[in-house]
Write a protein that holds these residues in place. Structure first.
Motif, PDB file in Angstrom:
ATOM      1  N   TYR A 165       0.846  -1.202   0.000  1.00 17.11           N
ATOM      2  CA  TYR A 165       0.000   0.000   0.000  1.00 17.11           C
ATOM      3  C   TYR A 165       0.885   1.257   0.000  1.00 17.11           C
ATOM      4  O   TYR A 165       0.696   2.180  -0.795  1.00 17.11           O
ATOM      5  N   VAL A 169       1.579   4.466  -2.728  1.00 17.66           N
ATOM      6  CA  VAL A 169       1.583   5.887  -2.379  1.00 17.66           C
ATOM      7  C   VAL A 169       2.897   6.527  -2.838  1.00 17.66           C
ATOM      8  O   VAL A 169       2.909   7.622  -3.414  1.00 17.66           O
ATOM      9  N   SER A 202      -4.981  -8.086  -1.841  1.00 18.21           N
ATOM     10  CA  SER A 202      -5.624  -7.230  -0.847  1.00 18.21           C
ATOM     11  C   SER A 202      -6.546  -6.206  -1.518  1.00 18.21           C
ATOM     12  O   SER A 202      -6.122  -5.424  -2.376  1.00 18.21           O
ATOM     13  N   LEU A 203      -7.797  -6.209  -1.080  1.00 15.71           N
ATOM     14  CA  LEU A 203      -8.767  -5.249  -1.622  1.00 15.71           C
ATOM     15  C   LEU A 203      -8.329  -3.817  -1.320  1.00 15.71           C
ATOM     16  O   LEU A 203      -8.479  -2.919  -2.151  1.00 15.71           O
ATOM     17  N   ALA A 204      -7.783  -3.595  -0.133  1.00 17.19           N
ATOM     18  CA  ALA A 204      -7.348  -2.245   0.233  1.00 17.19           C
ATOM     19  C   ALA A 204      -6.238  -1.769  -0.709  1.00 17.19           C
ATOM     20  O   ALA A 204      -6.235  -0.617  -1.144  1.00 17.19           O
ATOM     21  N   THR A 207      -7.639  -1.017  -4.112  1.00 22.37           N
ATOM     22  CA  THR A 207      -8.398   0.232  -4.067  1.00 22.37           C
ATOM     23  C   THR A 207      -7.454   1.434  -4.096  1.00 22.37           C
ATOM     24  O   THR A 207      -7.711   2.422  -4.778  1.00 22.37           O
ATOM     25  N   ARG A 208      -6.340   1.313  -3.390  1.00 25.32           N
ATOM     26  CA  ARG A 208      -5.377   2.426  -3.386  1.00 25.32           C
ATOM     27  C   ARG A 208      -4.720   2.583  -4.756  1.00 25.32           C
ATOM     28  O   ARG A 208      -4.395   3.693  -5.189  1.00 25.32           O
ATOM     29  N   LYS A 210      -6.197   2.007  -7.579  1.00 20.84           N
ATOM     30  CA  LYS A 210      -7.206   2.680  -8.376  1.00 20.84           C
ATOM     31  C   LYS A 210      -7.151   4.198  -8.140  1.00 20.84           C
ATOM     32  O   LYS A 210      -7.205   5.002  -9.064  1.00 20.84           O
ATOM     33  N   GLN A 211      -7.033   4.545  -6.883  1.00 22.05           N
ATOM     34  CA  GLN A 211      -6.950   5.947  -6.509  1.00 22.05           C
ATOM     35  C   GLN A 211      -5.678   6.590  -7.069  1.00 22.05           C
ATOM     36  O   GLN A 211      -5.705   7.713  -7.566  1.00 22.05           O
TER      37      GLN A 211
END
Lengths: 272, 291
Positions: A165, A169, A202-204, A207-208, A210-211
């Motif tokens: 994650y 970032v 991991s879905l989280a 999702t990140r 995608k963002q």
């Protein structure tokens, strides 16, 4: 990040004493918070010490205080970082990452590659993307960013979701920071993010990703003076649009979109 | 934090040796673990039960031997506890095999507090609501012969595990029985009640009322309790707690795990696959700030 209160505060000694004399976890948190809020440069070593008290509340406060003091605390943090236990090291890396001074580059690179603690790798991954590259001499910026990219990319396969994650970032920030005449770098980031979106467990994290794609797209859109108001999370489609528009474009006006010509070319070829 | 560091290194080493070593240092294979759990060496049996769960060995034969271990009489503590049964009950919750449901329901009637606790947690994980009636009986103190927690004589039943299971399994009939636990003398039990009532609430407004009990707990003086409330809020994924989670005085790692739960709940809830909801974006901004 600015040193607005470098003048010695009359109560500095009291604030420092309060930290030294704190006799409960909560009173320590409160004392460190007060000291941090006062932004006393001479208290930075005590704040650094507080990272190692094994008291998360105090550490959060101390990191806030160090980040507020900014660049002046970077040399001391770098000097002391090897001696820390893993908990304190995570907080110190976090402070360095938030301050963003490029003197921390080597420490962050080394930490990300070798540290056994996921919380330390996590802080380093974020920090690597967010260094204030412009503080480096111009000739050193590209090699530094190249190293950061080369170290970040493999971390997208880290076994810990939070490191992956944080790597997303970091890559997002780097994609925005790197110069547009490095299409191969943009392509590497684009392809790796696409791959993560498809395969990360991991879905989280997905999702990140995608963002991140949406944020990078929006940035590229703005940079290329794209006036189309619809923001697509897909880099490729935006760059395609820019490309099509440019093909039929009259001589360029303000904000030359050729800045992104090479990026557009790369993106088009990479997914065809 | 030092404690969790040790645990982390330890589990990491287990993973890195591709299976880990038993108490006497040897590497285990699935076949050996299945053989060991039926063997005569008690420490190897207890370890094998843990190992099968840790590495999620969902082989039907592994499930068979773990179910048999739930009825073990050989491994007893001085106080009368059943260590092998505890490990077997915990492992069965991780293997996803519904054949374990009935045997685990029987384990809810075991005299050993920790066996009942592990059974309730595993039944929650298996997601099978047929255990609702037994859970409710246990909550009401209607099962005879159960002993309280060894270190906490006033805790008759593993209430937090029971309440959490009732909430996760969607047992709305239990709501009137759960509510009194909101004023229980043990904070963790209160939190478990709030967590369950959040999950069982019939409206978002009612759910928020219970979620906010946990939000308030994030502001408490005891770090352990703040950590517990973080875990509960992550488990229920209460969006209204996101800001408070980020502001909690606790390890960022734990706050990030809690926010991950909130984020994933948001994404799972949103019907469209295209746009990220405002809530999800907000949670990610908070997570970014905690890295």
């Amino acid at each position: 990040m600015t040193n607005t209160m470098t003048n010695p505060n009359p109560s500095a000694a009291d604030l420092i004493r309060a930290v030294e004399k704190a006799n409960s976890a909560q009173s320590l948190v409160d004392a460190v918070r007060d000291l941090a809020d006062a932004r006393i440069e001479s208290a930075s070593s005590l704040l650094i010490e507080a990272l190692g008290y094994n008291n998360p509340g105090a550490a959060v406060a101390a990191v806030d205080g160090l980040v507020a003091l900014g660049d002046v605390v970077v040399p001391t943090l770098l000097e002391q970082i090897d001696g820390y236990n893993y908990g304190a090291r995570a907080w110190a890396v976090r402070a360095l990452a938030s301050i963003g001074h490029p003197d921390a580059l080597e420490t962050l690179l080394h930490t990300l590659e070798t540290d056994f603690s996921m919380s330390v790798r996590r802080a380093a991954a974020r920090g690597l993307g967010m260094l204030r590259w412009q503080l480096l001499p111009e000739t050193e910026i590209e090699p530094a960013q190249s190293k950061a990219l080369a170290t970040l990319l493999p971390m997208t396969d880290d076994s810990e979701w939070i490191v992956r994650y944080a790597t997303v970032v970091g890559l997002q920030a780097l994609a925005i920071a790197i110069p547009p005449d490095h299409p191969d770098w943009h392509r590497k980031i684009h392809d790796r993010l696409s791959q993560m979106q498809a395969t990360d467990e991991s879905l989280a994290v997905r999702t990140r990703v995608k963002q991140a794609q949406a944020i990078i797209s929006q940035f590229i859109q703005e940079q290329s003076n794209q006036t189309d108001s619809s923001i697509s999370p897909d880099w490729q489609s935006i760059l395609d649009k820019v490309y099509r528009r440019k093909a039929s474009e009259r001589p360029l006006e303000e904000g030359d979109p050729r800045r992104f010509k090479s990026v557009v070319a790369t993106m088009s070829s990479s997914t065809n | 934090m030092v404690g969790s560091a040790t645990l982390w290194v330890w589990t990491k080493q287990r993973t890195m040796t591709q299976g880990g070593n038993g108490p006497s240092g040897e590497s285990l294979t699935i076949e050996q673990a299945i053989a060991n759990i039926q063997g005569s060496d008690l420490s190897l049996r207890v370890y094998a039960a843990w190992w099968l769960g840790r590495f999620r060995v969902s082989d039907p034969q592994a499930v068979d031997v773990l179910i048999l271990a739930l009825a073990d009489e050989d491994d007893r503590t001085d106080a009368g506890g059943y260590p092998l049964r505890r490990n077997a009950a915990r492992a069965l919750g991780k293997l996803g095999d519904r054949r374990a449901v009935q045997p685990l329901m029987d384990s809810l009637q075991c005299s050993d507090f920790y066996v009942r606790e592990a059974a309730a947690q595993s039944l929650e994980a298996l997601g099978d609501a047929t255990c609702a009636a037994v859970l409710i009986q246990l909550l009401k103190g209607e099962i005879p012969g159960t002993l309280p927690a060894p270190e906490q004589g006033d805790l008759a039943e593993p209430y937090d595990a029971i309440l959490e299971a009732l909430g996760s399994l969607g047992i709305t009939d239990a709501i009137p029985l759960i509510k009194p636990f909101l004023t229980h003398s043990i904070e963790r039990v209160k939190y478990a009640a709030a967590r369950a009532l959040y999950q069982l609430a019939s409206s978002a407004g009612e759910a928020a009322q219970y979620g906010n009990i946990l939000v308030k707990a994030l502001d408490g003086d005891d770090l352990q309790l703040r950590r517990a409330a973080l875990a509960d809020l992550g488990a229920i994924g209460y969006l209204g707690a996101a800001g408070a989670i980020a502001d909690t005085l606790a390890e960022n790692s734990l706050k990030l795990i809690a926010l991950k739960g909130v984020l994933e709940k948001q994404v799972q809830r949103s019907a469209t696959d295209d746009d990220l909801s405002e809530g999800a974006v907000h949670v990610m901004e908070l997570m970014d700030s905690l890295l």
